[in-house]
Write a protein that holds these residues in place. Sequence first.
Motif, PDB file in Angstrom:
ATOM      1  N   ASP A  28      35.752  39.399   5.299  1.00 37.12           N
ATOM      2  CA  ASP A  28      35.689  40.484   6.770  1.00 37.12           C
ATOM      3  C   ASP A  28      36.259  39.765   7.561  1.00 37.12           C
ATOM      4  O   ASP A  28      37.063  40.385   8.847  1.00 37.12           O
ATOM      5  CB  ASP A  28      34.444  40.965   6.904  1.00 37.12           C
ATOM      6  CG  ASP A  28      33.908  41.952   6.245  1.00 37.12           C
ATOM      7  OD1 ASP A  28      34.997  42.372   5.086  1.00 37.12           O
ATOM      8  OD2 ASP A  28      32.858  42.429   5.521  1.00 37.12           O
ATOM      9  N   HIS A  29      35.706  38.924   8.098  1.00 37.18           N
ATOM     10  CA  HIS A  29      35.951  38.009   9.457  1.00 37.18           C
ATOM     11  C   HIS A  29      37.761  37.684   9.193  1.00 37.18           C
ATOM     12  O   HIS A  29      38.193  37.677  10.001  1.00 37.18           O
ATOM     13  CB  HIS A  29      35.230  36.878   9.033  1.00 37.18           C
ATOM     14  CG  HIS A  29      33.863  36.909   9.603  1.00 37.18           C
ATOM     15  ND1 HIS A  29      33.317  37.945  11.101  1.00 37.18           N
ATOM     16  CD2 HIS A  29      32.637  36.531   8.919  1.00 37.18           C
ATOM     17  CE1 HIS A  29      32.032  37.688  10.751  1.00 37.18           C
ATOM     18  NE2 HIS A  29      31.586  37.062   9.737  1.00 37.18           N
ATOM     19  N   LYS A  47      39.759  40.671   9.856  1.00 33.41           N
ATOM     20  CA  LYS A  47      39.541  41.369  11.662  1.00 33.41           C
ATOM     21  C   LYS A  47      40.063  40.005  11.798  1.00 33.41           C
ATOM     22  O   LYS A  47      41.027  39.884  13.030  1.00 33.41           O
ATOM     23  CB  LYS A  47      38.044  41.052  11.705  1.00 33.41           C
ATOM     24  CG  LYS A  47      37.658  41.494  13.710  1.00 33.41           C
ATOM     25  CD  LYS A  47      36.292  41.860  13.581  1.00 33.41           C
ATOM     26  CE  LYS A  47      36.475  41.989  15.080  1.00 33.41           C
ATOM     27  NZ  LYS A  47      34.739  42.455  15.099  1.00 33.41           N
ATOM     28  N   ALA A  48      40.154  38.769  12.079  1.00 31.39           N
ATOM     29  CA  ALA A  48      41.226  37.956  12.565  1.00 31.39           C
ATOM     30  C   ALA A  48      42.473  38.604  12.701  1.00 31.39           C
ATOM     31  O   ALA A  48      43.569  37.856  13.813  1.00 31.39           O
ATOM     32  CB  ALA A  48      40.794  36.168  12.446  1.00 31.39           C
ATOM     33  N   LEU A  79      43.016  40.938  14.893  1.00 29.72           N
ATOM     34  CA  LEU A  79      43.476  40.434  16.250  1.00 29.72           C
ATOM     35  C   LEU A  79      44.539  39.709  16.467  1.00 29.72           C
ATOM     36  O   LEU A  79      45.162  39.454  17.718  1.00 29.72           O
ATOM     37  CB  LEU A  79      41.784  39.291  16.485  1.00 29.72           C
ATOM     38  CG  LEU A  79      40.733  40.346  16.922  1.00 29.72           C
ATOM     39  CD1 LEU A  79      39.683  38.925  16.429  1.00 29.72           C
ATOM     40  CD2 LEU A  79      40.449  40.890  17.667  1.00 29.72           C
ATOM     41  N   ALA A  96      41.752  34.998  20.272  1.00 30.56           N
ATOM     42  CA  ALA A  96      40.783  36.006  20.547  1.00 30.56           C
ATOM     43  C   ALA A  96      40.556  35.878  18.967  1.00 30.56           C
ATOM     44  O   ALA A  96      39.402  35.876  18.274  1.00 30.56           O
ATOM     45  CB  ALA A  96      40.616  37.415  20.688  1.00 30.56           C
ATOM     46  N   ALA A  97      41.545  35.922  18.204  1.00 29.99           N
ATOM     47  CA  ALA A  97      41.424  35.941  16.539  1.00 29.99           C
ATOM     48  C   ALA A  97      40.568  34.638  15.516  1.00 29.99           C
ATOM     49  O   ALA A  97      39.640  34.198  15.026  1.00 29.99           O
ATOM     50  CB  ALA A  97      42.871  35.797  15.926  1.00 29.99           C
ATOM     51  N   GLU A 124      38.404  32.727  17.797  1.00 34.42           N
ATOM     52  CA  GLU A 124      37.048  33.080  17.899  1.00 34.42           C
ATOM     53  C   GLU A 124      36.620  34.186  16.184  1.00 34.42           C
ATOM     54  O   GLU A 124      35.116  33.523  16.343  1.00 34.42           O
ATOM     55  CB  GLU A 124      36.936  33.307  19.139  1.00 34.42           C
ATOM     56  CG  GLU A 124      35.097  33.690  19.290  1.00 34.42           C
ATOM     57  CD  GLU A 124      34.820  34.084  20.985  1.00 34.42           C
ATOM     58  OE1 GLU A 124      34.160  35.338  20.671  1.00 34.42           O
ATOM     59  OE2 GLU A 124      36.319  34.811  21.656  1.00 34.42           O
ATOM     60  N   GLU A 125      36.928  34.681  16.231  1.00 36.96           N
ATOM     61  CA  GLU A 125      36.631  35.563  14.943  1.00 36.96           C
ATOM     62  C   GLU A 125      36.539  34.288  13.237  1.00 36.96           C
ATOM     63  O   GLU A 125      35.108  34.829  12.934  1.00 36.96           O
ATOM     64  CB  GLU A 125      36.956  36.415  14.815  1.00 36.96           C
ATOM     65  CG  GLU A 125      37.608  37.702  13.622  1.00 36.96           C
ATOM     66  CD  GLU A 125      35.675  38.149  14.117  1.00 36.96           C
ATOM     67  OE1 GLU A 125      35.147  38.591  12.823  1.00 36.96           O
ATOM     68  OE2 GLU A 125      35.274  38.655  15.085  1.00 36.96           O
ATOM     69  N   PHE A 126      37.731  33.999  13.385  1.00 38.59           N
ATOM     70  CA  PHE A 126      37.845  33.384  11.881  1.00 38.59           C
ATOM     71  C   PHE A 126      36.790  32.165  12.118  1.00 38.59           C
ATOM     72  O   PHE A 126      35.959  32.153  11.306  1.00 38.59           O
ATOM     73  CB  PHE A 126      39.541  32.218  12.020  1.00 38.59           C
ATOM     74  CG  PHE A 126      39.361  31.729  11.072  1.00 38.59           C
ATOM     75  CD1 PHE A 126      39.596  31.951  10.171  1.00 38.59           C
ATOM     76  CD2 PHE A 126      39.218  30.371  11.356  1.00 38.59           C
ATOM     77  CE1 PHE A 126      40.061  31.219   8.673  1.00 38.59           C
ATOM     78  CE2 PHE A 126      39.746  29.420  10.195  1.00 38.59           C
ATOM     79  CZ  PHE A 126      39.883  29.662   9.057  1.00 38.59           C
ATOM     80  N   ASP A 127      36.392  31.293  13.395  1.00 41.62           N
ATOM     81  CA  ASP A 127      35.748  30.859  13.275  1.00 41.62           C
ATOM     82  C   ASP A 127      33.757  31.042  12.755  1.00 41.62           C
ATOM     83  O   ASP A 127      33.176  29.984  12.256  1.00 41.62           O
ATOM     84  CB  ASP A 127      34.928  29.577  14.811  1.00 41.62           C
ATOM     85  CG  ASP A 127      36.370  28.992  15.230  1.00 41.62           C
ATOM     86  OD1 ASP A 127      36.994  29.030  14.161  1.00 41.62           O
ATOM     87  OD2 ASP A 127      36.590  28.530  16.214  1.00 41.62           O
ATOM     88  N   LYS A 128      33.749  32.366  12.487  1.00 43.11           N
ATOM     89  CA  LYS A 128      32.717  32.875  11.877  1.00 43.11           C
ATOM     90  C   LYS A 128      32.204  32.679  10.891  1.00 43.11           C
ATOM     91  O   LYS A 128      31.465  32.776  10.078  1.00 43.11           O
ATOM     92  CB  LYS A 128      32.533  34.029  12.408  1.00 43.11           C
ATOM     93  CG  LYS A 128      32.603  34.672  13.734  1.00 43.11           C
ATOM     94  CD  LYS A 128      32.385  35.903  14.101  1.00 43.11           C
ATOM     95  CE  LYS A 128      32.216  36.417  15.459  1.00 43.11           C
ATOM     96  NZ  LYS A 128      32.445  38.035  15.806  1.00 43.11           N
TER      97      LYS A 128
END
Length: 230
Positions: free
Chosen positions: A32-33, A36-37, A40, A103-104, A106-110
Amino acid sequence: MQFRRLLLGLLALAVFTLSACSGKSAQEEIYDHLEKAVSLEDGFREQQDPLVDLENKENKLYNQIIDLSMDKFDKIKDLSKQASEIVDKRKEKLELEKESIDAAKEEFDKIKPLISEIDEDTKDAKEKAKDLYKTMQDRYDAYQNLYSSYKDSLKLDSELYDMLQNKDLKEEDLQKQIQKINSNYDKVTQANKKFNQYTEEYNQLKKDFYKSAGMKVSYEESSSKSEKNK
């Protein structure tokens, strides 16, 4: 005078679609992450063609300028102002591109805390996820270098067009500026290659991770690669 520019040829991240499934494992949350990245980064990809168009327009203006003699200084000054305005627009596109990449990231780091939660019976998937994470970090570092080099080039371009609006400009000073520009665009070229290299590696590693995790995904071609050389 010689003046060479490079317009970036950038590779996009690959897009995958996961088949519907019940519940969510750590692998599926990572999916999912990751996807989503990719989404983004749409803003990043959307800036590429406009940047190419702007650089082509600017290049045409530059070629017109160097074809003029100094007795056409008013024309040189006018064209230089137009070219400078285009550089400003390129700066705006570059910042929009960076916002998308940031932004991508930040999402990827999750995904980092989720890697340790991957099922022990899929150790290969865990190792692939670690490689994936490292490669994406390298990719983002490469982008930061690319962004910095390209931004420096824009600054040098702006200085060039300011100089061309000075009737007393010395040929020696102009040549030095052009050499600086060409040298810096060499850095852009190398940074661009490194970014594309990591993008290709990441796309392959993502395929490998999904496969090792036993995830049923379908691949969608999503490449915005273009050769953009001046």
